[in-house]
Motif scaffolding. Structure first.
Motif, short mmCIF file in Angstrom:
data_model
loop_
_atom_site.label_atom_id
_atom_site.label_comp_id
_atom_site.label_asym_id
_atom_site.label_seq_id
_atom_site.Cartn_x
_atom_site.Cartn_y
_atom_site.Cartn_z
N ALA A 88 10.27 -5.66 3.85
CA ALA A 88 9.32 -5.80 2.74
C ALA A 88 9.37 -4.59 1.80
CB ALA A 88 7.90 -5.97 3.29
N LEU A 89 9.95 -3.48 2.26
CA LEU A 89 10.05 -2.28 1.44
C LEU A 89 11.35 -2.21 0.63
CD1 LEU A 89 8.65 0.36 3.95
CD2 LEU A 89 7.59 -0.31 1.79
N LEU A 90 12.17 -3.24 0.72
CA LEU A 90 13.47 -3.21 0.05
C LEU A 90 13.34 -3.13 -1.48
CD1 LEU A 90 15.62 -5.64 2.20
CD2 LEU A 90 16.10 -3.22 1.72
N GLY A 91 12.21 -3.55 -2.01
CA GLY A 91 12.01 -3.45 -3.46
C GLY A 91 11.52 -2.08 -3.89
N HIS A 92 11.18 -1.21 -2.95
CA HIS A 92 10.69 0.12 -3.28
C HIS A 92 11.86 1.06 -3.60
CE1 HIS A 92 7.03 -1.53 -1.74
NE2 HIS A 92 6.37 -0.38 -1.76
N ARG A 93 11.54 2.17 -4.25
CA ARG A 93 12.57 3.13 -4.66
C ARG A 93 12.21 4.54 -4.19
NH1 ARG A 93 15.98 0.94 -8.16
NH2 ARG A 93 16.75 2.99 -8.79
N ARG A 94 13.26 5.31 -3.89
CA ARG A 94 13.16 6.74 -3.57
C ARG A 94 12.21 7.02 -2.40
NH1 ARG A 94 12.00 6.04 -8.58
NH2 ARG A 94 9.92 6.93 -8.35
N ASP A 97 3.48 10.70 4.38
CA ASP A 97 2.32 10.05 3.75
C ASP A 97 1.76 8.93 4.62
OD1 ASP A 97 2.43 11.55 1.27
OD2 ASP A 97 4.22 10.38 0.78
N HIS A 98 2.65 8.15 5.21
CA HIS A 98 2.24 6.97 5.99
C HIS A 98 2.96 6.98 7.34
CE1 HIS A 98 0.78 5.27 2.14
NE2 HIS A 98 1.92 5.71 1.66
N ALA A 99 2.20 7.05 8.42
CA ALA A 99 2.75 6.90 9.77
C ALA A 99 2.38 5.50 10.26
CB ALA A 99 2.18 7.96 10.71
N VAL A 100 3.38 4.67 10.53
CA VAL A 100 3.15 3.26 10.83
C VAL A 100 3.73 2.91 12.19
CG1 VAL A 100 3.33 0.90 9.98
CG2 VAL A 100 3.41 2.81 8.35
N ILE A 101 2.90 2.33 13.04
CA ILE A 101 3.38 1.88 14.35
C ILE A 101 2.98 0.42 14.57
CG2 ILE A 101 3.21 4.21 15.30
CD1 ILE A 101 0.80 3.14 16.98
N SER A 102 3.75 -0.25 15.41
CA SER A 102 3.37 -1.56 15.91
C SER A 102 2.55 -1.36 17.19
CB SER A 102 4.61 -2.41 16.18
OG SER A 102 5.52 -1.70 17.00
N ALA A 103 2.09 -2.44 17.79
CA ALA A 103 1.28 -2.32 19.01
C ALA A 103 1.57 -3.48 19.94
CB ALA A 103 -0.20 -2.28 18.67
N SER A 142 0.82 -1.22 0.00
CA SER A 142 0.00 0.00 0.00
C SER A 142 0.85 1.26 0.00
CB SER A 142 -0.93 0.00 1.22
OG SER A 142 -0.19 0.14 2.42
N ILE A 143 2.17 1.12 -0.05
CA ILE A 143 3.10 2.25 -0.05
C ILE A 143 3.75 2.32 -1.43
CG2 ILE A 143 5.21 3.19 0.96
CD1 ILE A 143 4.41 1.72 3.58
N ALA A 144 3.70 3.49 -2.05
CA ALA A 144 4.21 3.64 -3.41
C ALA A 144 5.64 4.17 -3.41
CB ALA A 144 3.31 4.60 -4.20
N ASP A 145 6.37 3.90 -4.49
CA ASP A 145 7.69 4.48 -4.67
C ASP A 145 7.62 5.99 -4.53
OD1 ASP A 145 8.68 1.96 -5.18
OD2 ASP A 145 8.88 2.25 -7.35
N GLY A 146 8.64 6.56 -3.88
CA GLY A 146 8.74 8.00 -3.76
C GLY A 146 7.94 8.60 -2.62
N GLN A 147 7.17 7.78 -1.90
CA GLN A 147 6.38 8.31 -0.78
C GLN A 147 7.21 8.38 0.49
OE1 GLN A 147 2.68 5.90 -0.81
NE2 GLN A 147 1.68 7.76 -1.56
N SER A 148 6.67 9.06 1.48
CA SER A 148 7.34 9.20 2.78
C SER A 148 6.64 8.34 3.81
CB SER A 148 7.34 10.66 3.23
OG SER A 148 6.03 11.19 3.25
#
Length: 254
Positions: free
Chosen positions: A109-115, A166-172, A88-94
């Motif tokens: 899992a994000l290692l394939g993403h860019r920028r 763009d995406h704030a992600v936390i564990s719980a 759900s996270i696109a290349d170039g996003q924060s």
């Protein structure tokens, strides 16, 4: 003597979880505690497992730091959750990530993403994503935890407050119908709360073992969360509380 089928299953479970209680083994294999103790004895005598009080573990795992042991726990579920969230996270996003085993799997899992632009207090996440695929990684400073390599304190919170992502992600550490998202550590809860405040999309990633649990400190009410990514659909009071707060639930296939 070749290993018995139960010995093979015991070792396979340990490979997944690192350590496991004798009672959990008995339930998992459908045998008595005494049978498990008899099964474990030859494995311990051969040095394949180490016996502890009420539990056994792999020799390579017993000396691990607590964070490394938690990375093994429910690993398949956490990896599936991480893949679902990464999609759900696109290349170039924060993206801003707190420290946690599931967010560490998300970084992988994000290692394939860019920028990507990545903001985190976790040295594990920073090392994973920095200097690859044109990513820019910003690491919060503060008091460094010895087990997780993460920074906490007011300086870490003040640092991340400069960013809007763009995406704030936390564990719980726990999800409760009454109290929302919770954690077991004050500093981690305060940092997680600060992360959620900086995201246009606010995301919690956690496996179903946290459902219905009570933590020590509240991170935030469900109304402060946009989406939950997990490995099993919540039910009962927890499902009702999430629905009332209009939290989207995404279930990852394991």
């Amino acid at each position: 003597m070749p290993p018995s089928p139960r010995h093979t299953r015991i070792l396979a479970l340990l490979e997944e979880q690192g350590t496991v209680s004798v009672s959990t083994l008995a339930d998992h294999l459908g045998v008595s505690l005494e049978t498990i103790r008899r099964d474990v004895k030859p494995l311990a005598d051969q040095g394949q497992v180490i016996r502890m009080h009420g539990a056994i573990g792999l020799p390579a795992v017993v000396g691990e730091a607590p964070f490394e042991r938690r990375m093994r726990r429910n690993r398949a579920a956490k990896e599936a959750i991480a893949r679902r969230a990464a999609a759900s996270i696109a290349d170039g996003q924060s993206v801003m990530l707190d420290t946690g085993t599931t967010t560490s799997f998300l970084a992988r899992a994000l290692l394939g993403h860019r920028r990507l632009i990545v903001v985190t207090n976790s040295s594990d996440i920073a090392r994973t994503l920095a200097t690859v695929n044109g990513n820019r990684v910003y690491m919060a400073g503060g008091e460094l935890r010895s087990d997780s390599g993460a920074a906490f304190g007011m300086s870490a919170i003040e640092f991340i407050s400069r960013f809007t992502v763009d995406h704030a992600v936390i564990s719980a550490g726990a999800l409760s119908a009454e109290t929302g998202v919770m954690d077991h550590d004050l500093a981690e809860a305060e940092f997680g709360r600060a992360v959620l405040a900086q995201g246009r999309r606010r995301l919690v990633v956690t496996d179903a073992s946290k459902f219905g649990q009570q933590g020590l400190v509240q991170v935030g009410a469900f109304a402060e969360v946009d989406e939950l990514v997990t490995d099993r659909s919540p039910d009962g009071d927890l499902a009702a509380a999430l629905l009332e707060a209009e939290v989207q639930v995404s279930v990852a296939g394991v």
